[in-house]
Each structure stands twice: as structure tokens, then as C-alpha cells.
Design a protein around this motif. Structure first.
Motif, PDB file in Angstrom:
ATOM      1  N   TYR A   6       0.763  -1.001  -0.018  1.00  0.00           N
ATOM      2  CA  TYR A   6       0.051  -0.037  -0.166  1.00  0.00           C
ATOM      3  C   TYR A   6       1.026   1.093  -0.099  1.00  0.00           C
ATOM      4  O   TYR A   6       0.422   2.094  -0.709  1.00  0.00           O
ATOM      5  N   GLY A   7       1.910   1.451   0.845  1.00  0.00           N
ATOM      6  CA  GLY A   7       2.607   2.148   0.699  1.00  0.00           C
ATOM      7  C   GLY A   7       3.515   2.714  -0.339  1.00  0.00           C
ATOM      8  O   GLY A   7       3.872   3.745  -0.873  1.00  0.00           O
ATOM      9  N   LEU A   8       3.867   1.478  -1.185  1.00  0.00           N
ATOM     10  CA  LEU A   8       4.727   1.724  -2.369  1.00  0.00           C
ATOM     11  C   LEU A   8       3.603   2.299  -3.443  1.00  0.00           C
ATOM     12  O   LEU A   8       3.975   3.224  -4.291  1.00  0.00           O
ATOM     13  N   ARG A   9       2.557   1.581  -3.422  1.00  0.00           N
ATOM     14  CA  ARG A   9       1.614   2.097  -4.581  1.00  0.00           C
ATOM     15  C   ARG A   9       1.016   3.600  -4.407  1.00  0.00           C
ATOM     16  O   ARG A   9       0.924   4.265  -5.359  1.00  0.00           O
ATOM     17  N   ARG A  10       0.775   3.922  -3.166  1.00  0.00           N
ATOM     18  CA  ARG A  10       0.262   5.200  -2.826  1.00  0.00           C
ATOM     19  C   ARG A  10       1.495   6.320  -2.641  1.00  0.00           C
ATOM     20  O   ARG A  10       1.146   7.559  -2.609  1.00  0.00           O
ATOM     21  N   GLY A  11       2.872   5.747  -2.637  1.00  0.00           N
ATOM     22  CA  GLY A  11       3.717   6.700  -2.341  1.00  0.00           C
ATOM     23  C   GLY A  11       3.460   7.357  -0.707  1.00  0.00           C
ATOM     24  O   GLY A  11       3.984   8.364  -0.455  1.00  0.00           O
TER      25      GLY A  11
END
Length: 498
Positions: A49-54
Motif C-alpha cells: 500500500y505504501g509503495l503504490r500510494r507513495g
């Protein structure tokens, strides 16, 4: 004489200390199992989630959870190794006769353990040294290795409940072993998936409970909201699934282990229109005292009809079934597990209704009070599930093939009690150290976050696991020089993008 006293009088002197030691170490180890099996998956969900949403906050949380994961794994190595040795030391009759049949499960678990150790090391090491996508992809097999370890252990335990895949020679020893049948017994599928989902539900509620406590103490920033929402959502979604799986495994027990089912439901005589007792105590004459009696409901639960015939404990000789005390213990454990699961389902429904109607988290302090205790309640439910499984199988260690008394060690009871006392002392130290480490990590992270919010730029007294940016090489710092303020401490993890 009471039935229990008869059993104790006939049993070897080593039985009580051996079973007490095994029960203590298993009950202690299983506290760590939910985090070991399920935390890697929950962490990677948050990481992805953190990678996808930055999302820098999500990455900070994932990194901190990975540190907790590593500490938990180290403690679990110790408690799990003790259990492995106890199988051979306390139950040589079991391993000596049946090890060739069901021992492959322990072999699978050992391979999974080594793979998980390597992958956790790579995951921790990679936060500072690997590109973001590479780091995440290398971590993807981690949940699979945790599930593989559970596969091995559950394969062994389900075989003990419904032994298959062998023939017996004239001396009663197993021959013609079929490994595939020994692994995939009738109880394996229901027991494995029920266990795995229980671990995910428990880990989700345990982790969310930490942030629910923070919410109750006024910490309502995005860090705490995200730390609560991800694991709680995983647990809430899977709670109704666990109910379906729990019903499935109960029906398998009804068909494959009818005497165990009779113990779980304290059914004395085989009959139809059998009532359901919520708690209650079974006596050696078959009477039940206390509890809440619901007429015909046990037959309805077992076969969807009051005409369903339920096998009673008296369908087998007294030495081939749990005694009244053991049946009561299994029954109370089963009812407690189901009761906690029902309350967690209500909590999950509360959460879902608020989200569906208002697209936000619940605001009621009572919701967060319930969420704060849901993790502890889930662990209690897991403990009760294992008590039901193991006590309900008595007096068999291998169902209908070997009694516990035949498998126990010949070591003197005084020696076993001494071992028990030493193990208790060591485990108190181990779990106390685990708690101290977690509390120190929490305190260090909280101080770092407060420094970040205050903008002091001061270096923490102890270097936190999130030091420097989430990805990429660490900055070069000349010997004896202070690091640049922009890359110091966990505050930079929350402020820098990968």
C-alpha cells in the motif's frame, strides 16, 4: 472413587509431569505463533500500500513492524526448538513407532523455518540497501514460508487425529507407509485452513489493539489510524470466514471423531434430539450440572435436524474415551472459543456498518475499548482451540492406535518436575525479555516521532531501525562526524519518499 482418580492411579507416574511440561511449552509457544504466521502477510499488505500510494507513513509502519517480526521470530525459534526436543524426550514411544509415518511434517516445518530466517534477514537488510521494487519482490515469498511451516505442523497434528497412510504388521508396527495419505488426512484440510485464518484474525486484532490503545490515549494522527485500519480490516474481513471454517471442522470431527465430538458437547448417551449445553459440567454418572440447556439444539447443529443421531461417550469403553473431567475441559474450551469468535464477529459487523454508511472509522470510545482487548481475546480463543483438540482426543496420542500412557518417557517423575520448574523460569525470562524489548522499541519510536513533530533535529540516544531513508544507500559520514540532520533517525523515514 472419582473417575479422574482412577485414571491417575492407573497412569504411569511420568504422565502428569510430562503432560504438564508439554502443555506449558505449547501454550507459551502458541502466543507467538499468530505473529509468526500472519504478521509477514499483514506487513507486506501495508508495505505494498505504501509503495503504490507513495505513502511515507505506511512505509514507516511497515519498517517498524518488520523489526517486531524479527524479534518475534528470534523468540519463537527458542520456544519452538524446545517443543521439538520435547517430542523425542517426553514421548519416545510416539516418535519411535510412528516417526516414519508422520515425521515428514516436522521435516517440512524445519525447511520452512530456515527459508523464513533467510527471508526475514533479507527483508530487514534491504530497507536501506535495495531499490524499492526489488526489496518488496524479494519479501513476497515470506508469507508463503510462514504458511509452509504451519503446513508441516498441522499435517503432523491432523495425522495424530485421523491417522492414515500405513498398514500394521503382526507386531503392531506401521509398514507400507504412504506419505501422501499420511499428510493429506481427512482432518488436514479443515484443520489447516481453520488454523491459518485463526492466525490472520488473531494477528490482525493483536496489532490493531496496540493502535486502539493509542487512539484511546488521544493519539489520533494518521500514523495511528493507518496502523489500526490495515490489520483490523484484515481481521474483520476474515472473522466471518473463520465462522464458516469452524463449522466445517466441527462437522468433520462429528463424522471422523465422534467420541471427541461427544466430549466437546458433553453428550453421554447416543441419541437423537440431543440438547446443547452452553458450558455446564459433566459428571461421571452422565449427569450435567450448571450451564444453559437448549433442547434439541446439538442435533440441529450437527445435522441440521433434531432427528440427527449424535454419538455419546458411552458408545466406547471407559478406557477409550475422555473421562468426565477431560470432557468438561474440552467442552468449556470449545464454548469459550466459539463465544469469543461470536463477540469478535459483532465487533467486525460494527466496524463494517460504520464504514459502509459513513466511509470512516467508528468514533465511539467503546468501539476502541473493545478493539483494544480483541487481540488478547483472540489469543485466548486460539489457546482454547488447541485445548479442545488435544484434550478431546484423550486417552489417545494417535487416535485409536496408541494411548498417551504407551508413548510417555520412562524418565523419573521427579526429574521431569525439575525440568518443568527450570523451563518455567527460563520462559519467564524469555517472555519478560521479549516484552522489555518491545516496550523499549515503542518508547524509542515514540520519542523519535515527538522529535520529528517538534522539529528539534536532535539525534536520538539510540539509533532506531528506521535510520536513514527507507530505500537506497546510507549517506557517507566521515569518521567521528555527526550524520546530516536530514537523514538522522526515523523522522527522515516519515519525511522522505522512496
Amino acid at each position: 472413587m472419582h473417575t479422574t482418580l482412577h485414571v491417575l492411579a492407573d497412569a504411569p507416574a511420568q504422565m502428569l509431569p510430562a503432560r504438564s511440561l508439554m502443555a506449558f511449552t505449547l501454550a507459551s509457544h502458541i502466543i507467538l505463533v499468530p505473529l509468526g504466521v500472519a504478521l509477514p502477510l499483514i506487513t507486506l499488505i501495508l508495505h505494498g500500500y505504501g509503495l503504490r500510494r507513495g505513502d511515507r507513513t505506511a512505509l514507516l509502519l511497515a519498517r517498524r513492524w518488520s523489526a517486531v517480526m524479527a524479534v518475534q521470530f528470534a523468540i519463537g525459534v527458542v520456544t519452538g526448538t524446545v517443543l521439538s526436543f520435547e517430542f523425542g524426550l517426553l514421548w519416545p514411544g510416539l516418535m519411535g513407532r510412528w516417526g516414519d509415518v508422520f515425521g515428514i511434517g516436522f521435516g517440512v516445518e524445519a525447511w520452512a523455518f530456515f527459508l523464513e530466517a533467510v527471508l526475514i534477514a533479507i527483508y530487514l537488510y534491504g530497507w536501506r540497501r535495495l531499490p524499492a521494487r526489488t526489496h518488496f519482490l524479494l519479501a513476497l515469498p515470506l508469507p508463503a514460508t510462514a504458511l509452509l511451516g504451519a503446513f508441516g505442523i498441522l499435517a503432523a497434528n491432523s495425522w495424530m487425529n485421523t491417522p492414515r497412510g500405513f498398514s500394521l504388521d503382526a507386531a503392531g508396527n506401521p509398514v507400507d507407509v504412504n506419505i501422501w495419505k499420511a499428510i493429506f488426512t481427512p482432518m488436514f484440510g479443515p484443520q489447516y485452513w481453520h488454523f491459518v485464518v485463526a492466525m490472520l484474525v488473531t494477528a490482525g486484532y493483536v496489532v490493531a489493539g496496540v493502535y486502539a490503545v493509542g487512539w484511546l490515549r488521544g493519539r489520533r494522527d494518521r500514523y495511528h489510524r493507518l496502523g489500526f485500519t490495515i490489520p483490523f480490516t484484515v481481521a474483520a474481513v476474515l472473522t466471518p470466514v473463520q465462522f464458516v471454517l469452524g463449522d466445517s471442522i466441527a462437522r468433520q470431527v462429528f463424522h471422523k471423531q465422534p467420541v471427541k465430538f461427544a466430549a466437546m458437547e458433553i453428550v453421554w448417551e447416543t441419541d437423537t434430539h440431543v440438547p446443547e449445553y452452553l458450558f455446564g459440567r459433566l459428571h461421571s454418572d452422565g449427569s450435567v450440572s450448571g450451564g444453559i440447556k437448549i433442547p434439541q439444539f446439538d442435533s440441529i447443529l450437527a445435522g441440521f435436524s433434531p432427528d440427527t443421531r449424535v454419538t455419546g461417550l458411552t458408545s466406547v469403553p471407559a478406557d477409550e474415551r475422555p473421562n468426565a473431567t477431560q470432557a468438561t475441559i474440552a467442552h468449556w474450551a470449545f464454548d469459550t472459543m466459539v463465544g469469543i469468535g461470536s463477540l469478535l464477529a459483532v465487533l467486525a459487523l460494527w466496524y463494517a456498518l460504520i464504514w459502509w454508511r459513513r466511509r470512516r472509522l467508528p468514533a465511539s470510545p467503546w468501539f476502541y475499548r473493545c478493539a483494544a482487548v480483541s487481540g488478547v481475546a483472540s489469543v485466548v480463543a486460539v489457546e482454547c482451540g488447541w485445548i479442545t483438540t488435544e484434550v478431546g482426543r484423550q486417552p489417545w496420542i494417535v487416535y485409536e492406535n496408541m494411548r498417551v500412557a504407551e508413548a510417555v518417557t520412562s524418565t523419573g517423575s521427579s526429574t521431569l518436575w525439575t525440568m518443568f520448574g527450570l523451563v518455567v523460569v527460563v520462559y519467564v525470562f524469555i517472555f519478560g525479555s521479549f516484552l522489555v524489548i518491545l516496550l523499549r522499541m515503542r518508547t524509542r519510536w515514540r520519542l523519535a516521532d515527538e522529535e520529528d513533530r517538534a522539529g528539534t533535529g536532535e539525534r536520538p540516544t539510540a539509533q532506531a531501525p528506521e535510520t536513514d531513508t527507507p530505500y537506497g544507500p546510507r549517506p557517507t559520514v566521515p569518521s567521528g562526524a555527526a550524520p546530516p540532520s536530514g537523514t538522522d533517525g526515523p523522522s527522515s523515514s516519515a519525511e522522505s519518499r522512496p
